[in-house]
Write a protein that holds these residues in place. Structure first.
Motif, PDB file in Angstrom:
ATOM      1  N   ASN A   1      -7.775   7.920  -1.152  1.00 31.98           N
ATOM      2  CA  ASN A   1      -8.142   6.628  -0.573  1.00 31.98           C
ATOM      3  C   ASN A   1      -8.042   6.591   0.949  1.00 31.98           C
ATOM      4  O   ASN A   1      -8.940   6.117   1.627  1.00 31.98           O
TER       5      ASN A   1
ATOM      6  N   TYR B   1      -2.817   1.566  -4.556  1.00 32.40           N
ATOM      7  CA  TYR B   1      -2.701   3.023  -4.563  1.00 32.40           C
ATOM      8  C   TYR B   1      -1.281   3.492  -4.892  1.00 32.40           C
ATOM      9  O   TYR B   1      -0.684   4.268  -4.160  1.00 32.40           O
TER      10      TYR B   1
ATOM     11  N   ASP C   1       0.861  -1.186   0.000  1.00 30.55           N
ATOM     12  CA  ASP C   1       0.000   0.000   0.000  1.00 30.55           C
ATOM     13  C   ASP C   1       0.895   1.234   0.000  1.00 30.55           C
ATOM     14  O   ASP C   1       1.494   1.575   1.016  1.00 30.55           O
TER      15      ASP C   1
ATOM     16  N   ASN D   1      -0.891   6.336  -2.271  1.00 27.94           N
ATOM     17  CA  ASN D   1      -0.789   7.431  -3.244  1.00 27.94           C
ATOM     18  C   ASN D   1       0.426   8.316  -2.994  1.00 27.94           C
ATOM     19  O   ASN D   1       0.493   9.459  -3.445  1.00 27.94           O
TER      20      ASN D   1
END
Length: 451
Positions: A211, A202, A177, A180
């Motif tokens: 998110n 992401y 993860d 972003n």
């Protein structure tokens, strides 16, 4: 002019554009050149993907070049890659425009000098602040510095991979993860060289963080990763913060691994390669970390919390590694700077060299139960700490110290109570052999400080 409050203990940080705007960035650029005497030299500059990053970087570079220093513009990179560039290129200064794990409205600056030595409040940042506020910044010279643009992504990937032995690694499935954040850019060239299947979450760089916030230390931001690891049958998961200098693991059962236990894993890997190495850990880390270091024949040194404390002590003790509960991992061979990517790789190497899962690797390392960090707002933090100390000294049966806040250790349980460096909070961490003891001690301490 400039908002004085943006100068913090470890970096510069504020809300854009209310407390940190382009004019402030320009003044910070001028102050960095003046404070470090960089006119005629070169400053390495990078930024993360925050929406305000580009205008702040442009203004900062304008301040640097107007002061007669050249700029090596790295574009969008992780903070650890900026440190790598300063160290490997032997540049005298560097700046990263980032607010790390903070929400999207924040931005800031992480600054360093030669050798990737980070500037902190008492060592550079407050002097720069005072120089700006005094109105005594040097007049710009007649000549302006130049700007060179470069991309160090591939070079940094090779550097990170040099920390592990890639021969004989079994295939792993890893859920990542990136939140972003910058891990979405920095990780692909690393994983291209490894026999791992990566399931990305992401990876698109997006400073609006559509998110979840880029802060994996908050449990709610880890839930989706935990579920995905279990659903995919992955070997483990890893989450990075916004500027990718910190990471946190999730085991194959979807359980989070605390930062200090990941530090213990990294220490184990390092001690296998460098027997007898010195490892630093802060006062909030689990006893599991120094106990592992001693079992593996290393030397464990306990320090106060914070990179401005740990990094100089690592240099003084020639320490191979330093770890913090907050997910900061410092490596001697990375110019003593922190790197979430290197920490993840060293943990992955350990998992890929054994047949069992990550949880089996952790079980003998971590026999303890922890409360996690519990924050309390109190009107007088020091008075509350003094009250707790008097209680346990009067009762007896436990050792106390003030290395960082207050630590009380009975042998069977211990806790640390310390004021936040950045907020009006007291932070409590409790550890014991079982949950009931943790809850008993936790409730006892909270009852005193919240009374």
């Amino acid at each position: 002019m400039i908002e004085e409050s943006i100068f913090k203990a470890y970096d510069i940080r504020g809300i854009y554009p209310e407390t940190l705007d382009e004019e402030a960035a320009r003044l910070i650029g001028r102050a960095l050149v003046a404070h470090l005497g960089l006119s005629g030299s070169r400053v390495v500059v990078g930024r993360d993907m925050r929406l305000s990053g580009e205008p702040l970087q442009k203004a900062f570079i304008d301040g640097v070049t107007a002061s007669g220093a050249d700029v090596l513009d790295l574009g969008m990179v992780s903070t650890d890659a900026m440190y790598f560039a300063v160290g490997s290129l032997e540049e005298p200064g560097g700046a990263m425009i980032t607010a790390s794990h903070n929400p999207k409205q924040y931005n800031g600056f992480k600054l360093c000098r030669e050798g990737a030595r980070a500037l902190s409040g008492e060592d550079g940042l407050f002097q720069m602040r005072d120089l700006i506020l005094s109105g005594k910044l040097p007049d710009p010279p007649e000549f302006r510095g130049s700007v060179e643009v470069t991309d160090i992504t591939e070079d940094y990937a090779k550097h990170c991979l040099s920390f592990i032995d890639r021969e004989g690694l079994r295939p792993l499935k890893i859920v990542v993860d990136a939140g972003n954040g910058m891990a979405g850019k920095m990780l692909p060239p690393v994983f291209e060289e490894l026999p791992f299947e990566v399931i990305p979450m992401y990876f698109a760089l997006d400073g609006s963080f559509p998110n979840h916030p880029p802060n994996p230390i908050e449990p709610e931001n880890m839930v989706e990763l935990q579920e995905r690891v279990v659903a995919e049958g992955a070997d483990f998961g890893v989450a990075f913060d916004g500027d990718a200098d910190r990471c946190f693991l999730v085991d194959e059962q979807g359980r989070t691994v605390s930062g200090d236990i990941l530090a213990a894993l990294v220490a184990k890997n390092i001690l296998e390669k460098e027997p007898g190495a010195t490892i630093l850990y802060n006062a909030i880390c689990s006893k599991a970390l120094p106990e592992l270091v001693e079992r593996e024949g290393g030397r464990a040194i306990r320090t106060k919390v914070g990179h401005s404390i740990i990094k100089p002590q690592m240099r003084d003790n020639d320490a191979a590694f330093g770890g913090e509960h907050s997910g900061h991992f410092y490596f001697r061979d990375n110019y003593y700077a922190d790197s979430g990517i290197i920490a993840m790789l060293t943990a992955a190497e350990l998992v890929a060299r054994q047949d069992g899962p990550l949880s089996a690797l952790l079980a003998p390392i971590d026999p303890y139960v922890r409360s996690g960090e519990i924050n309390s707002e109190v009107p007088d933090a020091q008075a509350a700490i003094d009250r707790v100390e008097r209680f346990y000294e009067k009762r007896g049966g436990a050792d106390t110290d003030r290395l960082d806040g207050l630590t009380v250790d009975s042998g069977d349980w211990w806790f640390n109570l310390r004021p936040s460096n950045t907020e009006p909070l007291l932070r409590l961490n409790v550890e014991a052999a079982d949950r009931s003891t943790v809850e008993r001690v936790q409730n006892e301490v909270l009852g005193m400080i919240r009374a």
